[in-house]
Design an enzyme around this catalytic site. Structure first.
Site, PDB file in Angstrom:
ATOM      1  N   TYR A 238       0.834  -1.218   0.000  1.00 18.45           N
ATOM      2  CA  TYR A 238       0.000   0.000   0.000  1.00 18.45           C
ATOM      3  C   TYR A 238       0.859   1.254   0.000  1.00 18.45           C
ATOM      4  CZ  TYR A 238      -3.779  -3.165   0.362  1.00 18.45           C
ATOM      5  OH  TYR A 238      -4.644  -4.188   0.078  1.00 18.45           O
ATOM      6  N   PHE A 386       1.715  -9.949  -8.811  1.00 12.56           N
ATOM      7  CA  PHE A 386       2.396  -8.695  -8.452  1.00 12.56           C
ATOM      8  C   PHE A 386       2.963  -7.959  -9.666  1.00 12.56           C
ATOM      9  CE2 PHE A 386       5.910 -11.604  -6.809  1.00 12.56           C
ATOM     10  CZ  PHE A 386       6.922 -11.229  -7.681  1.00 12.56           C
ATOM     11  N   HIS A 387       3.067  -8.666 -10.809  1.00 10.88           N
ATOM     12  CA  HIS A 387       3.444  -7.900 -11.998  1.00 10.88           C
ATOM     13  C   HIS A 387       2.259  -7.072 -12.508  1.00 10.88           C
ATOM     14  CE1 HIS A 387       7.206 -10.207 -12.065  1.00 10.88           C
ATOM     15  NE2 HIS A 387       7.656  -9.151 -12.730  1.00 10.88           N
TER      16      HIS A 387
HETATM   17 FE1  HAS Z   1      -1.356  -8.614  -3.353  1.00 11.02          FE
HETATM   18  C1  HAS Z   1       0.727 -11.302  -2.804  1.00 11.02           C
HETATM   19  C2  HAS Z   1      -3.866 -10.165  -1.642  1.00 11.02           C
HETATM   20  C3  HAS Z   1      -3.380  -5.835  -3.767  1.00 11.02           C
HETATM   21  C4  HAS Z   1       1.368  -6.772  -4.363  1.00 11.02           C
HETATM   22  N1  HAS Z   1       0.656  -8.976  -3.552  1.00 11.02           N
HETATM   23  C5  HAS Z   1       1.309 -10.152  -3.297  1.00 11.02           C
HETATM   24  C6  HAS Z   1       2.714  -9.992  -3.575  1.00 11.02           C
HETATM   25  C7  HAS Z   1       2.890  -8.696  -3.979  1.00 11.02           C
HETATM   26  C8  HAS Z   1       1.588  -8.068  -3.976  1.00 11.02           C
HETATM   27  C9  HAS Z   1       4.203  -8.027  -4.316  1.00 11.02           C
HETATM   28  O1  HAS Z   1      -4.194 -12.572   0.209  1.00 11.02           O
HETATM   29  C10 HAS Z   1       3.770 -11.095  -3.475  1.00 11.02           C
HETATM   30  C11 HAS Z   1       4.606 -11.028  -2.251  1.00 11.02           C
HETATM   31  C12 HAS Z   1       5.622 -12.142  -2.275  1.00 11.02           C
HETATM   32  O2  HAS Z   1       6.688 -11.967  -2.898  1.00 11.02           O
HETATM   33  O3  HAS Z   1       5.340 -13.215  -1.732  1.00 11.02           O
HETATM   34  N2  HAS Z   1      -3.280  -8.119  -2.857  1.00 11.02           N
HETATM   35  C13 HAS Z   1      -4.132  -8.900  -2.153  1.00 11.02           C
HETATM   36  C14 HAS Z   1      -5.409  -8.208  -1.987  1.00 11.02           C
HETATM   37  C15 HAS Z   1      -5.266  -6.991  -2.610  1.00 11.02           C
HETATM   38  C16 HAS Z   1      -3.918  -6.939  -3.131  1.00 11.02           C
HETATM   39  C17 HAS Z   1      -6.623  -8.713  -1.291  1.00 11.02           C
HETATM   40  N3  HAS Z   1      -1.077  -6.695  -3.976  1.00 11.02           N
HETATM   41  C18 HAS Z   1      -2.027  -5.717  -4.060  1.00 11.02           C
HETATM   42  C19 HAS Z   1      -1.433  -4.495  -4.504  1.00 11.02           C
HETATM   43  C20 HAS Z   1      -0.092  -4.750  -4.664  1.00 11.02           C
HETATM   44  C21 HAS Z   1       0.114  -6.141  -4.328  1.00 11.02           C
HETATM   45  C22 HAS Z   1      -2.180  -3.199  -4.710  1.00 11.02           C
HETATM   46  C23 HAS Z   1       1.015  -3.861  -5.090  1.00 11.02           C
HETATM   47  C24 HAS Z   1       0.904  -2.598  -5.371  1.00 11.02           C
HETATM   48  N4  HAS Z   1      -1.536 -10.393  -2.445  1.00 11.02           N
HETATM   49  C25 HAS Z   1      -2.636 -10.819  -1.752  1.00 11.02           C
HETATM   50  C26 HAS Z   1      -2.349 -12.125  -1.120  1.00 11.02           C
HETATM   51  C27 HAS Z   1      -1.040 -12.449  -1.457  1.00 11.02           C
HETATM   52  C28 HAS Z   1      -0.560 -11.341  -2.275  1.00 11.02           C
HETATM   53  C29 HAS Z   1      -3.237 -12.939  -0.302  1.00 11.02           C
HETATM   54  C30 HAS Z   1      -0.255 -13.685  -0.999  1.00 11.02           C
HETATM   55  C31 HAS Z   1      -0.289 -14.745  -2.012  1.00 11.02           C
HETATM   56  C32 HAS Z   1       0.546 -15.927  -1.563  1.00 11.02           C
HETATM   57  O4  HAS Z   1      -0.035 -16.941  -1.194  1.00 11.02           O
HETATM   58  O5  HAS Z   1       1.786 -15.837  -1.569  1.00 11.02           O
HETATM   59  C33 HAS Z   1      -6.332  -5.900  -2.671  1.00 11.02           C
HETATM   60  O6  HAS Z   1      -5.811  -4.696  -2.140  1.00 11.02           O
HETATM   61  C34 HAS Z   1      -6.857  -5.672  -4.046  1.00 11.02           C
HETATM   62  C35 HAS Z   1      -8.050  -4.709  -4.036  1.00 11.02           C
HETATM   63  C36 HAS Z   1      -8.265  -4.109  -5.391  1.00 11.02           C
HETATM   64  C37 HAS Z   1      -9.425  -4.037  -6.028  1.00 11.02           C
HETATM   65  C38 HAS Z   1      -9.464  -3.417  -7.406  1.00 11.02           C
HETATM   66  C39 HAS Z   1     -10.153  -2.035  -7.415  1.00 11.02           C
HETATM   67  C40 HAS Z   1     -10.036  -1.456  -8.788  1.00 11.02           C
HETATM   68  C41 HAS Z   1      -9.687  -0.184  -9.032  1.00 11.02           C
HETATM   69  C42 HAS Z   1      -9.566   0.262 -10.476  1.00 11.02           C
HETATM   70  C43 HAS Z   1     -10.682   1.176 -10.845  1.00 11.02           C
HETATM   71  C44 HAS Z   1     -10.702   1.423 -12.315  1.00 11.02           C
HETATM   72  C45 HAS Z   1     -11.159   2.564 -12.857  1.00 11.02           C
HETATM   73  C46 HAS Z   1     -11.152   2.724 -14.322  1.00 11.02           C
HETATM   74  C47 HAS Z   1     -11.704   3.692 -12.084  1.00 11.02           C
HETATM   75  C48 HAS Z   1     -10.684  -4.547  -5.450  1.00 11.02           C
HETATM   76  C49 HAS Z   1      -9.418   0.810  -7.956  1.00 11.02           C
HETATM   77  C50 HAS Z   1     -12.395   2.096 -14.826  1.00 11.02           C
HETATM   78  C51 HAS Z   1     -12.838   2.672 -16.083  1.00 11.02           C
HETATM   79  C52 HAS Z   1     -13.154   1.929 -17.154  1.00 11.02           C
HETATM   80  C53 HAS Z   1     -13.836   2.582 -18.266  1.00 11.02           C
HETATM   81  C54 HAS Z   1     -12.779   0.472 -17.266  1.00 11.02           C
END
Ligand code: HAS
Length: 566
Positions: A238, A386-387
Site C-alpha cells: 500500500y 504482483f506484476h
Molecule cells: Fe497482493 C501477494 C492479496 C493488492 C502486491 N501482492 C502479493 C505480492 C505482492 C503483492 C508483491 O491474500 C507477493 C509477495 C511475495 O513476494 O510473496 N493483494 C491482495 C489483496 C489486494 C492486493 C486482497 N497486492 C495488491 C497491490 C499490490 C500487491 C495493490 C502492489 C501494489 N496479495 C494478496 C495475497 C497475497 C498477495 C493474499 C499472498 C499470495 C501468496 O499466497 O503468496 C487488494 O488490495 C486488491 C483490491 C483491489 C481491487 C481493485 C479495485 C479497482 C480499481 C480500479 C478502478 C478502475 C477505474 C477505471 C476507475 C478490489 C481501484 C475504470 C474505467 C473503465 C472505463 C474500465
C-alpha cells in the site's frame, strides 16, 4: 522564489504555482536514482525470463538467484521508494509551499542515508553475498553488511519521512483550523503507514537476522522472522499503491479538465488504508504451519476490509470521469467515455493502470481466500499477480506522473513528441504485461512453482504439462519479457529526454479542486492521534497472542543457509 508555507487560499489548482527550485533539486535527485535503478532492474528481468525458460545460460560468474535478487530489489524497493519520495517532496512543495531550509536539509540527509544503504546492499548482491531475493526470507542468509545496508535504507526513509511530516505539521501550525491540502493529507497518511510498517522489518533485521548472520546466535526463529517481515510486507504494497491513488485523486481530475468527485471520500479511503493495511500480514502466510487458524481467519477478515478503500476509489474515480465527460457534452450509458482525453499520455498511462487493476485486484481477492490460496500459494500465479499490481497499476501511474513531473522540475516542456513516445511506451508495457503476466497466472494455476531457476523436473509428465499450453508456456513469458524490455528502454529514453533534451519551457503540475457541490470535509479526518491509536490497537489485537505463541512455543530454529544458490 517562495520560502514560506502557502496560505490556505493559495493551494488551490492555480497552475502558476510551482515546486520551489531548491525542492525541485531534492526531488530530481530521487528521480535520477529511481530511473537508473529501473533500467538495470528491467534488464535483469529480461535475462531472468530467458534463463528460466531455458533459452539462454548465464555465465558461471553470474547466478540466477543473484539476478533475481537484483531485479526484485531494484524495481520493487529502490525504484518505487525513490520515485515515491520524489513525488511526495514535489507535491508537498507545490501544494503546501516551499520547504524551510531545515526541512529540506532533513530531506537531503534522508536521501544520502537511504542512498548509502542502497549502495551497500547492492554491492553485496553484486558480489554474490546476498542472493536472498527481495523478501530476504530466513533461513536464507546474506552477508551481515547486507542487513546493515537494509537498515540504513529504512532509517534514511524515516528521516526523509520526518521531513514530509514536519512540513505538513508546520503548515497546520501556521494555518490553525484550516483544512490541509488533500495531497499533504494523503502524503502524511502514507508516511505514517510506512513508519509503523517498517517497525516489523527493523525488529527482524536488527534483533534476529543481523546477530544470526554475524554468528552471535546459532539459530533463527524462522516463523517469527517471516511474521515480522509480512507485518511490514503487506503495508509495503500500500506504500506503493497510495501515491498512485494520490495521482488518481488529486492530479488526474485536473488533467482531464474536471474536478475531484469528493474530498471527504478520498480522505476516508486513505484513513482506512492506514488503519487496515497493517494487521493483515498473515494472508501471506496462510499456508504456513505454526499460526493458529483462528488468527489467520481474523487477519483474513481484516484483509477483506482493506479491499473497501480500493472499491471506494474505483467508485470515486469512475464518478469523476463520468461527471467530467458529461459536463463536456458526453451522452449515453457509456457514450460519454469518448469525451475523455484518450490521446493524452498523462491520462492514458494511469488509466491503463486503473483498467489493469480490475483483474489484478480480483486476483488479490482470490489470493486472500483461504482455500484458493492453497491452489496458488508459491506458484507463478503470485508472480503474475504482483506484476499486474505493482508492475502495471503502480508503475504505469508512476510513468504517467513522470510525463508532467519531470519536465515541471527540470523547467522543460511536455511536447507532442514526448506525448507520442509516452503513448507507444504505455501500449508496449500493457501488451508485454498481458503476455508475461497472463502466462504466469495460467502456469501458476496449473501448479508451476515460483522462486525456481530453469528446470524440467526431470521431465516429469505433470511438470511438462505446466509449460506446454498454447498460451501458458515459457515462450509466451519470454515474448512478454522482450516487449517489456523494449518498453523499459523507451521509458528510460523518455526520462533522458524529459531531463536533458526537451525544449526549455513550462509544464503544469496538475492539482484538482473539489467539485463545487461537494460537502465540507469533516475536521476529524485530521485527528492523527486518533488514527494512530486505532492502528496500534488493531495491531495489538491481531498480533499479540500469535506472536507470543511463536516466541514461547518456538519451533526449532534454523542455522544459516548461504552460498547455496548463488
Ligand atoms: Fe497482493 C501477494 C492479496 C493488492 C502486491 N501482492 C502479493 C505480492 C505482492 C503483492 C508483491 O491474500 C507477493 C509477495 C511475495 O513476494 O510473496 N493483494 C491482495 C489483496 C489486494 C492486493 C486482497 N497486492 C495488491 C497491490 C499490490 C500487491 C495493490 C502492489 C501494489 N496479495 C494478496 C495475497 C497475497 C498477495 C493474499 C499472498 C499470495 C501468496 O499466497 O503468496 C487488494 O488490495 C486488491 C483490491 C483491489 C481491487 C481493485 C479495485 C479497482 C480499481 C480500479 C478502478 C478502475 C477505474 C477505471 C476507475 C478490489 C481501484 C475504470 C474505467 C473503465 C472505463 C474500465
Amino acid at each position: 522564489m517562495r520560502n514560506s508555507a502557502l496560505r490556505v487560499d493559495e493551494f488551490s489548482s492555480d497552475t502558476n504555482i510551482k515546486v520551489a527550485p531548491k525542492d525541485a533539486k531534492l526531488s530530481m535527485a530521487h528521480i535520477y536514482i529511481a530511473f537508473f535503478a529501473f533500467i538495470i532492474g528491467a534488464l535483469m528481468g529480461l535475462l531472468q525470463g530467458l534463463v528460466r525458460g531455458g533459452m539462454i545460460e548465464l555465465p558461471s560468474w553470474l547466478g540466477y538467484y543473484q539476478i533475481l535478487t537484483v531485479h526484485g530489489i531494484l524495481l520493487a524497493l529502490v525504484f518505487t521508494t525513490y520515485f515515491i519520495f520524489a513525488f511526495l517532496f514535489a507535491g508537498m512543495s507545490r501544494t503546501m509551499g516551499a520547504m524551510s531550509d531545515g526541512v529540506r536539509r532533513t530531506g537531503w540527509v534522508g536521501f544520502w542515508v537511504t542512498t548509502s544503504g542502497t549502495l551497500l546492499a547492492a554491492a553485496l548482491v553484486l558480489l554474490g553475498e546476498a542472493s536472498v531475493l527481495y523478501t530476504f526470507y530466513a533461513p536464507l542468509a546474506a552477508h551481515p553488511l547486507f542487513y546493515i545496508g537494509l537498515t540504513l535504507f529504512v532509517v534514511g526513509t524515516w528521516i526523509a519521512g520526518a521531513a514530509v511530516l514536519t512540513h505538513y505539521f508546520s503548515w497546520r501550525k501556521a494555518n490553525k483550523g484550516q483544512q490541509t491540502s488533500l495531497f499533504g493529507f494523503m502524503a502524511t497518511a502514507t508516511i505514517i503507514l510506512w513508519i509503523i510498517a517498517c517497525l516489523g522489518v527493523a525488529v527482524t533485521v536488527l534483533l534476529q537476522m543481523l546477530p544470526w548472520s554475524l554468528g552471535l546466535t546459532d539459530q533463527i526463529n524462522v516463523l517469527l522472522s517471516r511474521t515480522l517481515f509480512w507485518y511490514f510486507g503487506h503495508p509495503l504494497v500500500y506504500f506503493w499503491l497510495m501515491p498512485a491513488y494520490m495521482a488518481w485523486y488529486v492530479c488526474i481530475p485536473k488533467v482531464i479538465g474536471g474536478k475531484l468527485f469528493s474530498d471527504s471520500l478520498a480522505r476516508l479511503a486513505f484513513v482506512l488504508f492506514l488503519l487496515f493495511s497493517i494487521p493483515v500480514g498473515f494472508h501471506h502466510q496462510l499456508m504456513e504451519a505454526g499460526i493458529p487458524e483462528f488468527w489467520k481467519f481474523v487477519q483474513t477478515i481484516l484483509t477483506f476490509i482493506v479491499i473497501i478503500p480500493s472499491l471506494m476509489t474505483a467508485f470515486s474515480i469512475f464518478g469523476t470521469f463520468e461527471q467530467t465527460a458529461r459536463a463536456k457534452g458526453g451522452r449515453g450509458v457509456l457514450g460519454w467515455l469518448s469525451q475523455l482525453p484518450w490521446k493524452d499520455v498523462r491520462f492514458f498511462a494511469p488509466f491503463m493502470g486503473m483498467a489493469i487493476f480490475i483483474p489484478a485486484g480480483a486476483g488479490g481477492i482470490i489470493n486472500a481466500s483461504y482455500q484458493l490460496n492453497a491452489v496458488i500459494h508459491n506458484t507463478l500465479w503470485v508472480v503474475g499477480h504482483f506484476h499486474l499490481t505493482v508492475g502495471s497499476t503502480v508503475l504505469l501511474t508512476f510513468f504517467g506522473i513522470s510525463y508532467w513531473l519531470i519536465p515541471h522540475l527540470t523547467g522543460r516542456k511536455f511536447t507532442p513528441f514526448l506525448n507520442r513516445l509516452g503513448m507507444v511506451q504505455t501500449w508496449l508495457w500493457a501488451i508485454g504485461m498481458f503476455f508475461m503476466s497472463g502466462a504466469m497466472h495460467l502456469m501458476g494455476l496449473l501448479g508451476a512453482p515460483r522462486r525456481t531457476a530453469y528446470t524440467t523436473y526431470q521431465d516429469h509428465p505433470i511438470a511438462l504439462e505446466w509449460f506446454s499450453g498454447v498460451f501458458s508456456n515459457y515462450i509466451t513469458v519470454a515474448i512478454g519479457a522482450v516487449i517489456l524490455t523494449a518498453a523499459a528502454c523507451l521509458m528510460f529514453y523518455n526520462f533522458i529526454y524529459m531531463t536533458w533534451i526537451a525544449p526549455k519551457g513550462e509544464t503544469e503540475f496538475p492539482i484538482s479542486e473539489p467539485a463545487s457541490d461537494a460537502s465540507t470535509t469533516p475536521k476529524f479526518f485530521e485527528n492523527w492521534k486518533l488514527w494512530i491509536a486505532i492502528v496500534v490497537l488493531l495491531v495489538i489485537f491481531a498480533y499479540t497472542i500469535p506472536v507470543y505463541d511463536m516466541i514461547v512455543n518456538a519451533p526449532p530454529g534454523s542455522p544459516v543457509f548461504n552460498n547455496l544458490i548463488k
